[in-house]
Design a protein around this motif. Structure first.
Motif, PDB file in Angstrom:
ATOM      1  N   THR A  69     -18.316   7.488   8.792  1.00 30.59           N
ATOM      2  CA  THR A  69     -18.735   7.521   8.117  1.00 30.59           C
ATOM      3  C   THR A  69     -19.793   6.319   7.553  1.00 30.59           C
ATOM      4  OG1 THR A  69     -18.385   8.557   5.616  1.00 30.59           O
ATOM      5  CG2 THR A  69     -16.775   7.175   6.382  1.00 30.59           C
ATOM      6  N   SER A  70     -20.915   6.559   6.479  1.00 30.90           N
ATOM      7  CA  SER A  70     -20.340   5.596   5.600  1.00 30.90           C
ATOM      8  C   SER A  70     -19.736   5.155   4.339  1.00 30.90           C
ATOM      9  CB  SER A  70     -22.397   5.071   5.358  1.00 30.90           C
ATOM     10  OG  SER A  70     -22.554   6.708   4.659  1.00 30.90           O
ATOM     11  N   TRP A  71     -19.367   5.428   3.913  1.00 28.65           N
ATOM     12  CA  TRP A  71     -17.996   5.444   2.577  1.00 28.65           C
ATOM     13  C   TRP A  71     -17.259   4.359   3.500  1.00 28.65           C
ATOM     14  CZ3 TRP A  71     -17.233   9.505  -0.813  1.00 28.65           C
ATOM     15  CH2 TRP A  71     -17.971  10.792  -1.167  1.00 28.65           C
ATOM     16  N   ASN A  72     -17.083   3.719   2.276  1.00 30.11           N
ATOM     17  CA  ASN A  72     -16.057   2.555   2.358  1.00 30.11           C
ATOM     18  C   ASN A  72     -14.837   2.734   2.345  1.00 30.11           C
ATOM     19  OD1 ASN A  72     -18.295   0.758   2.012  1.00 30.11           O
ATOM     20  ND2 ASN A  72     -18.824   0.745  -0.588  1.00 30.11           N
ATOM     21  N   LEU A  73     -14.062   2.256   3.184  1.00 30.12           N
ATOM     22  CA  LEU A  73     -12.878   2.219   2.958  1.00 30.12           C
ATOM     23  C   LEU A  73     -11.832   1.217   2.170  1.00 30.12           C
ATOM     24  CD1 LEU A  73      -9.959   3.261   4.283  1.00 30.12           C
ATOM     25  CD2 LEU A  73      -9.717   1.745   5.968  1.00 30.12           C
ATOM     26  N   ASP A  74     -11.654   1.887   1.005  1.00 26.78           N
ATOM     27  CA  ASP A  74     -10.540   1.117   0.069  1.00 26.78           C
ATOM     28  C   ASP A  74      -9.025   0.120   0.008  1.00 26.78           C
ATOM     29  OD1 ASP A  74     -13.044   0.622  -1.631  1.00 26.78           O
ATOM     30  OD2 ASP A  74     -12.238   3.006  -2.514  1.00 26.78           O
ATOM     31  N   SER A  75      -8.407   1.939   0.394  1.00 25.39           N
ATOM     32  CA  SER A  75      -7.351   1.202   0.918  1.00 25.39           C
ATOM     33  C   SER A  75      -6.581   2.686   2.101  1.00 25.39           C
ATOM     34  CB  SER A  75      -6.851   1.080  -0.735  1.00 25.39           C
ATOM     35  OG  SER A  75      -6.605   2.462  -1.664  1.00 25.39           O
ATOM     36  N   SER A  76      -5.344   2.146   2.281  1.00 30.69           N
ATOM     37  CA  SER A  76      -5.191   2.946   2.905  1.00 30.69           C
ATOM     38  C   SER A  76      -3.385   2.690   3.076  1.00 30.69           C
ATOM     39  CB  SER A  76      -5.717   3.298   4.185  1.00 30.69           C
ATOM     40  OG  SER A  76      -4.692   4.219   5.052  1.00 30.69           O
ATOM     41  N   HIS A  77      -2.665   3.898   3.022  1.00 34.02           N
ATOM     42  CA  HIS A  77      -0.920   4.062   3.039  1.00 34.02           C
ATOM     43  C   HIS A  77      -0.705   4.798   3.527  1.00 34.02           C
ATOM     44  CE1 HIS A  77      -0.890   6.432  -0.410  1.00 34.02           C
ATOM     45  NE2 HIS A  77       0.239   6.669   0.203  1.00 34.02           N
ATOM     46  N   VAL A  78       0.604   4.809   4.094  1.00 36.92           N
ATOM     47  CA  VAL A  78       1.451   5.249   5.418  1.00 36.92           C
ATOM     48  C   VAL A  78       3.205   5.594   4.895  1.00 36.92           C
ATOM     49  CG1 VAL A  78       2.248   5.447   8.179  1.00 36.92           C
ATOM     50  CG2 VAL A  78       0.765   3.889   7.076  1.00 36.92           C
ATOM     51  N   GLU A  79       3.149   7.283   5.519  1.00 36.92           N
ATOM     52  CA  GLU A  79       4.139   7.507   4.985  1.00 36.92           C
ATOM     53  C   GLU A  79       4.988   8.600   5.797  1.00 36.92           C
ATOM     54  OE1 GLU A  79       3.397   9.282   0.037  1.00 36.92           O
ATOM     55  OE2 GLU A  79       3.970  10.646   0.907  1.00 36.92           O
ATOM     56  N   PHE A  80       6.269   8.091   6.007  1.00 40.84           N
ATOM     57  CA  PHE A  80       6.646   8.634   6.948  1.00 40.84           C
ATOM     58  C   PHE A  80       8.154   9.273   7.718  1.00 40.84           C
ATOM     59  CE2 PHE A  80       8.180   4.703   7.083  1.00 40.84           C
ATOM     60  CZ  PHE A  80       9.130   4.339   7.491  1.00 40.84           C
ATOM     61  N   SER A  81       8.648  10.012   8.073  1.00 42.21           N
ATOM     62  CA  SER A  81       9.652  10.435   8.421  1.00 42.21           C
ATOM     63  C   SER A  81       9.783  10.540  10.124  1.00 42.21           C
ATOM     64  CB  SER A  81      10.174  12.223   7.583  1.00 42.21           C
ATOM     65  OG  SER A  81       9.463  12.538   8.410  1.00 42.21           O
ATOM     66  N   GLY A  82      10.678  11.480  10.446  1.00 43.42           N
ATOM     67  CA  GLY A  82      11.046  11.375  12.409  1.00 43.42           C
ATOM     68  C   GLY A  82      10.316  12.546  12.695  1.00 43.42           C
ATOM     69  N   ASP A  83       9.798  13.634  11.628  1.00 46.69           N
ATOM     70  CA  ASP A  83       8.973  14.506  11.704  1.00 46.69           C
ATOM     71  C   ASP A  83       7.643  14.414  11.483  1.00 46.69           C
ATOM     72  OD1 ASP A  83      11.309  15.856  10.482  1.00 46.69           O
ATOM     73  OD2 ASP A  83      11.330  16.605  12.639  1.00 46.69           O
ATOM     74  N   ARG A  84       7.242  13.682  11.424  1.00 47.66           N
ATOM     75  CA  ARG A  84       5.439  13.335  10.436  1.00 47.66           C
ATOM     76  C   ARG A  84       5.293  12.123  10.032  1.00 47.66           C
ATOM     77  NH1 ARG A  84       2.678  17.005   6.272  1.00 47.66           N
ATOM     78  NH2 ARG A  84       4.190  15.685   4.751  1.00 47.66           N
ATOM     79  N   ILE A  85       4.201  11.360  10.161  1.00 56.73           N
ATOM     80  CA  ILE A  85       3.843  10.650   9.816  1.00 56.73           C
ATOM     81  C   ILE A  85       2.080  10.633  10.067  1.00 56.73           C
ATOM     82  CG2 ILE A  85       2.719   7.986  10.845  1.00 56.73           C
ATOM     83  CD1 ILE A  85       4.750   8.119  13.225  1.00 56.73           C
ATOM     84  N   THR A  86       2.480  10.016   7.912  1.00 57.89           N
ATOM     85  CA  THR A  86       1.158  11.347   7.127  1.00 57.89           C
ATOM     86  C   THR A  86       0.536   9.798   6.919  1.00 57.89           C
ATOM     87  OG1 THR A  86       2.082  12.657   6.139  1.00 57.89           O
ATOM     88  CG2 THR A  86      -0.339  11.844   5.496  1.00 57.89           C
ATOM     89  N   VAL A  87      -0.910   9.216   6.607  1.00 55.96           N
ATOM     90  CA  VAL A  87      -1.553   8.057   6.709  1.00 55.96           C
ATOM     91  C   VAL A  87      -2.678   8.655   5.685  1.00 55.96           C
ATOM     92  CG1 VAL A  87      -3.253   6.456   7.453  1.00 55.96           C
ATOM     93  CG2 VAL A  87      -1.211   7.218   9.239  1.00 55.96           C
ATOM     94  N   PHE A  88      -3.362   8.376   4.346  1.00 50.57           N
ATOM     95  CA  PHE A  88      -3.781   8.035   3.652  1.00 50.57           C
ATOM     96  C   PHE A  88      -4.925   7.334   3.807  1.00 50.57           C
ATOM     97  CE2 PHE A  88       0.290  10.453   2.654  1.00 50.57           C
ATOM     98  CZ  PHE A  88       0.080  11.616   2.189  1.00 50.57           C
ATOM     99  N   PHE A  89      -6.033   8.287   3.833  1.00 49.49           N
ATOM    100  CA  PHE A  89      -6.764   7.023   3.249  1.00 49.49           C
ATOM    101  C   PHE A  89      -8.292   7.259   1.849  1.00 49.49           C
ATOM    102  CE2 PHE A  89      -6.387   7.467   7.581  1.00 49.49           C
ATOM    103  CZ  PHE A  89      -6.785   6.156   8.269  1.00 49.49           C
ATOM    104  N   ASP A  90      -8.596   5.906   1.118  1.00 52.20           N
ATOM    105  CA  ASP A  90      -9.486   6.249  -0.238  1.00 52.20           C
ATOM    106  C   ASP A  90     -10.858   5.567   0.724  1.00 52.20           C
ATOM    107  OD1 ASP A  90      -7.551   7.391  -1.887  1.00 52.20           O
ATOM    108  OD2 ASP A  90      -6.514   5.504  -2.290  1.00 52.20           O
ATOM    109  N   PHE A  91     -11.455   6.670   0.165  1.00 48.95           N
ATOM    110  CA  PHE A  91     -12.979   6.109  -0.003  1.00 48.95           C
ATOM    111  C   PHE A  91     -13.954   6.132  -0.938  1.00 48.95           C
ATOM    112  CE2 PHE A  91     -11.753   7.506   4.417  1.00 48.95           C
ATOM    113  CZ  PHE A  91     -11.792   6.774   5.285  1.00 48.95           C
ATOM    114  N   SER A  92     -15.147   5.361  -0.582  1.00 50.60           N
ATOM    115  CA  SER A  92     -15.682   5.465  -2.015  1.00 50.60           C
ATOM    116  C   SER A  92     -17.087   4.813  -1.282  1.00 50.60           C
ATOM    117  CB  SER A  92     -15.645   4.311  -3.145  1.00 50.60           C
ATOM    118  OG  SER A  92     -16.045   3.317  -2.907  1.00 50.60           O
ATOM    119  N   TYR A  93     -17.923   5.509  -2.499  1.00 46.48           N
ATOM    120  CA  TYR A  93     -19.759   6.121  -1.568  1.00 46.48           C
ATOM    121  C   TYR A  93     -19.912   5.520  -2.773  1.00 46.48           C
ATOM    122  CZ  TYR A  93     -23.746   7.071   0.410  1.00 46.48           C
ATOM    123  OH  TYR A  93     -25.423   6.249   0.884  1.00 46.48           O
ATOM    124  N   GLY A  94     -20.509   4.503  -3.356  1.00 46.18           N
ATOM    125  CA  GLY A  94     -21.487   4.515  -5.156  1.00 46.18           C
ATOM    126  C   GLY A  94     -20.419   5.116  -6.356  1.00 46.18           C
ATOM    127  N   ALA A  95     -20.469   5.904  -6.914  1.00 49.75           N
ATOM    128  CA  ALA A  95     -20.136   6.585  -8.487  1.00 49.75           C
ATOM    129  C   ALA A  95     -18.667   7.593  -7.755  1.00 49.75           C
ATOM    130  CB  ALA A  95     -20.953   6.523  -9.178  1.00 49.75           C
TER     131      ALA A  95
END
Length: 172
Positions: free
Chosen positions: A134-160
């Motif tokens: 994508t041409s969107w900018n990756l602003d930040s990312s973080h991880v939440e985890f347990s033994g059953d699931r790993i979730t990776v969150f991303f925040d993107f922006s494209y201008g406004a």
């Protein structure tokens, strides 16, 4: 009126996903797409680099989101035969609002059977090789985890415009 505004916003988001964006290159080759530009000019090493979940959060969350999830359980006696070989899994990064696939992220991990089902082994989970399409900018990312699931969150922006996205991993 709401339908017109909604239609306009939907069109704008769809248009930004389908519109190729280019950056000027000083070399005679001309223009690059933004992903290609990042490939050529990024300071990141070209080879795959996997990070522990803590290292991943330290590098990509900009200190805004501490590592969330279950604290590690006390070390238990386990035989090496119960721990799986190293596995690699790729998950799509999916936009929460648009549902568009914005790229992929790779996880290297090992599992152990606990309570009759596979669980991620705490200190053997590594994220890396984020590939954005994508041409969107990756602003930040973080991880939440347990033994059953790993979730990776991303925040993107494209201008406004902004978009949050997520990738899920489950043990197998």
């Amino acid at each position: 009126m709401k339908k017109i505004v909604s239609l306009f916003v939907s069109f704008a988001v769809l248009f930004t996903y389908s519109m190729p964006a280019y950056a000027q290159n000083a070399a005679p080759e001309g223009y690059f797409t933004l992903p290609r530009y990042n490939e050529v000019y990024s300071s990141q090493p070209a080879e795959e680099e996997f990070l522990s979940l803590q290292e991943y959060n330290d590098q990509y969350s900009h200190g805004e989101s501490p590592l969330a999830g279950n604290a590690p359980l006390p070390l238990q006696e386990s035989s090496p035969a119960r721990i799986s070989p190293v596995k690699t899994k790729v998950a799509n990064i999916v936009g929460n609002e648009s549902g568009a696939i914005m790229g992929t992220v790779t996880l290297q991990y090992q599992t152990e059977i606990q309570g009759g089902r596979p669980q991620f082994v705490y200190d053997r989970r590594y994220l890396g090789n984020i590939q954005l399409n994508t041409s969107w900018n990756l602003d930040s990312s973080h991880v939440e985890f347990s033994g059953d699931r790993i979730t990776v969150f991303f925040d993107f922006s494209y201008g406004a415009f902004t978009e949050s996205a997520v990738a899920y991993f489950y043990p197998d």
